[in-house]
Design a protein around this motif. Structure first.
Motif, PDB file in Angstrom:
ATOM      1  N   LEU A  33       0.833  -1.199   0.000  1.00 29.92           N
ATOM      2  CA  LEU A  33       0.000   0.000   0.000  1.00 29.92           C
ATOM      3  C   LEU A  33       0.874   1.258   0.000  1.00 29.92           C
ATOM      4  O   LEU A  33       0.599   2.206  -0.737  1.00 29.92           O
ATOM      5  N   ASP A  34       1.936   1.256   0.803  1.00 31.36           N
ATOM      6  CA  ASP A  34       2.844   2.403   0.833  1.00 31.36           C
ATOM      7  C   ASP A  34       3.515   2.615  -0.526  1.00 31.36           C
ATOM      8  O   ASP A  34       3.688   3.747  -0.966  1.00 31.36           O
ATOM      9  N   ARG A  35       3.879   1.532  -1.200  1.00 30.78           N
ATOM     10  CA  ARG A  35       4.501   1.665  -2.522  1.00 30.78           C
ATOM     11  C   ARG A  35       3.510   2.232  -3.542  1.00 30.78           C
ATOM     12  O   ARG A  35       3.872   3.057  -4.380  1.00 30.78           O
ATOM     13  N   LEU A  36       2.259   1.779  -3.467  1.00 26.06           N
ATOM     14  CA  LEU A  36       1.228   2.308  -4.365  1.00 26.06           C
ATOM     15  C   LEU A  36       0.996   3.789  -4.091  1.00 26.06           C
ATOM     16  O   LEU A  36       0.918   4.604  -5.017  1.00 26.06           O
ATOM     17  N   LEU A  37       0.898   4.141  -2.801  1.00 23.67           N
ATOM     18  CA  LEU A  37       0.724   5.549  -2.447  1.00 23.67           C
ATOM     19  C   LEU A  37       1.914   6.389  -2.907  1.00 23.67           C
ATOM     20  O   LEU A  37       1.738   7.507  -3.398  1.00 23.67           O
ATOM     21  N   LEU A  38       3.104   5.856  -2.759  1.00 27.60           N
ATOM     22  CA  LEU A  38       4.299   6.585  -3.197  1.00 27.60           C
ATOM     23  C   LEU A  38       4.278   6.801  -4.704  1.00 27.60           C
ATOM     24  O   LEU A  38       4.614   7.883  -5.186  1.00 27.60           O
ATOM     25  N   PHE A  39       3.839   5.795  -5.460  1.00 28.26           N
ATOM     26  CA  PHE A  39       3.739   5.939  -6.912  1.00 28.26           C
ATOM     27  C   PHE A  39       2.729   7.027  -7.273  1.00 28.26           C
ATOM     28  O   PHE A  39       3.019   7.918  -8.083  1.00 28.26           O
ATOM     29  N   LEU A  40       1.526   6.967  -6.674  1.00 31.85           N
ATOM     30  CA  LEU A  40       0.497   7.964  -6.976  1.00 31.85           C
ATOM     31  C   LEU A  40       0.930   9.368  -6.553  1.00 31.85           C
ATOM     32  O   LEU A  40       0.710  10.347  -7.274  1.00 31.85           O
ATOM     33  N   PHE A  70       3.522  10.632  -8.980  1.00 27.67           N
ATOM     34  CA  PHE A  70       2.872  11.014 -10.235  1.00 27.67           C
ATOM     35  C   PHE A  70       2.168  12.362 -10.088  1.00 27.67           C
ATOM     36  O   PHE A  70       2.252  13.210 -10.978  1.00 27.67           O
ATOM     37  N   ALA A  71       1.455  12.571  -8.975  1.00 26.50           N
ATOM     38  CA  ALA A  71       0.753  13.838  -8.754  1.00 26.50           C
ATOM     39  C   ALA A  71       1.745  14.996  -8.657  1.00 26.50           C
ATOM     40  O   ALA A  71       1.520  16.072  -9.240  1.00 26.50           O
ATOM     41  N   ILE A  72       2.837  14.805  -7.951  1.00 23.93           N
ATOM     42  CA  ILE A  72       3.850  15.862  -7.839  1.00 23.93           C
ATOM     43  C   ILE A  72       4.483  16.130  -9.207  1.00 23.93           C
ATOM     44  O   ILE A  72       4.725  17.283  -9.580  1.00 23.93           O
ATOM     45  N   TRP A  73       4.738  15.084  -9.979  1.00 21.48           N
ATOM     46  CA  TRP A  73       5.297  15.245 -11.320  1.00 21.48           C
ATOM     47  C   TRP A  73       4.356  16.066 -12.196  1.00 21.48           C
ATOM     48  O   TRP A  73       4.781  17.004 -12.878  1.00 21.48           O
ATOM     49  N   ALA A  74       3.055  15.709 -12.182  1.00 22.40           N
ATOM     50  CA  ALA A  74       2.071  16.425 -13.007  1.00 22.40           C
ATOM     51  C   ALA A  74       1.975  17.890 -12.581  1.00 22.40           C
ATOM     52  O   ALA A  74       1.939  18.798 -13.436  1.00 22.40           O
ATOM     53  N   ALA A  75       1.967  18.131 -11.281  1.00 20.20           N
ATOM     54  CA  ALA A  75       1.903  19.511 -10.797  1.00 20.20           C
ATOM     55  C   ALA A  75       3.152  20.281 -11.212  1.00 20.20           C
ATOM     56  O   ALA A  75       3.071  21.459 -11.591  1.00 20.20           O
ATOM     57  N   SER A  76       4.295  19.629 -11.173  1.00 23.13           N
ATOM     58  CA  SER A  76       5.546  20.282 -11.573  1.00 23.13           C
ATOM     59  C   SER A  76       5.523  20.651 -13.045  1.00 23.13           C
ATOM     60  O   SER A  76       5.968  21.742 -13.432  1.00 23.13           O
ATOM     61  N   VAL A  77       5.007  19.771 -13.879  1.00 19.69           N
ATOM     62  CA  VAL A  77       4.923  20.050 -15.319  1.00 19.69           C
ATOM     63  C   VAL A  77       4.016  21.250 -15.567  1.00 19.69           C
ATOM     64  O   VAL A  77       4.348  22.151 -16.349  1.00 19.69           O
TER      65      VAL A  77
END
Length: 187
Positions: free
Chosen positions: A5-12, A15-22
């Motif tokens: 669950l922690d790995r899934l949360l870390l992935f999501l 991804f959210a931080i990456w999208a916000a950065s873009v």
């Protein structure tokens, strides 16, 4: 299960931080028109409750996930390494594999003529499997030296830990060269 669950949360989260950065990079470099940005911001904070609720929901989720990762990064791990567990009438005993390896090295170093020792321990149902890697000085018989080392290591480990030793394997890696001494000549 929690690690998955922690790995899934870390992935999501990543991804959210990456999208916000873009989005921020594109906006800062003039990729969006000023009118479109003003309209978008007014929709998020204005009358459109659907957009405002969605943005607020995503922000709360990112905040909660951030708190979770902060707790995980600060929390200490209880498990220090592989150990051998024994149950006695008084309670549990845990002996680290590293402790057994150090005991094996100490016992093997008592054998005369060995140098540069290394030990590995494997735990099995039959008992401990100990692998000793050594260099010898080449002065004596290697089979005799190896048998003495096996006997010493096995006895020492069983006495110190109470755990049966299934086998002690000795690997003689090489023969060390003794430093030659030169006598100085005076003429």
């Amino acid at each position: 299960m929690i690690k998955v669950l922690d790995r899934l949360l870390l992935f999501l989260y990543s991804f959210a931080i990456w999208a916000a950065s873009v989005v921020v990079i594109v906006a800062a470099s003039g990729g969006f028109s000023e009118k479109w940005m003003k309209d978008f911001i007014s929709e998020m904070t204005g009358e459109s409750r659907v957009v405002q609720g969605s943005v607020l929901g995503v922000a709360i989720i990112v905040f909660v996930v951030s708190i979770r990762f902060l707790i995980v990064s600060v929390k200490r791990e209880r498990h220090n390494g592989p150990s051998i567990n024994q149950r006695t009438e008084h309670g549990d005993i845990r002996i680290s594999v590293e402790t057994v390896e150090n005991l094996a090295l100490k016992a093997a170093s008592r054998t005369r003529g060995v140098k540069d020792l290394r030990a590995r321990v494997r735990v099995s149902e039959a008992g401990l499997g100990i692998m000793i890697r050594a260099f010898v000085d080449g002065e004596g018989s290697i089979p005799t030296l190896s048998e003495e080392m096996q006997r010493t290591v096995s006895q020492q480990i069983e006495e110190a830990t109470g755990i049966p030793v299934a086998e002690v394997s000795v690997f003689i890696a090489n023969v060390t060269q003794s430093p030659t001494t030169y006598k100085s000549r005076v003429e």
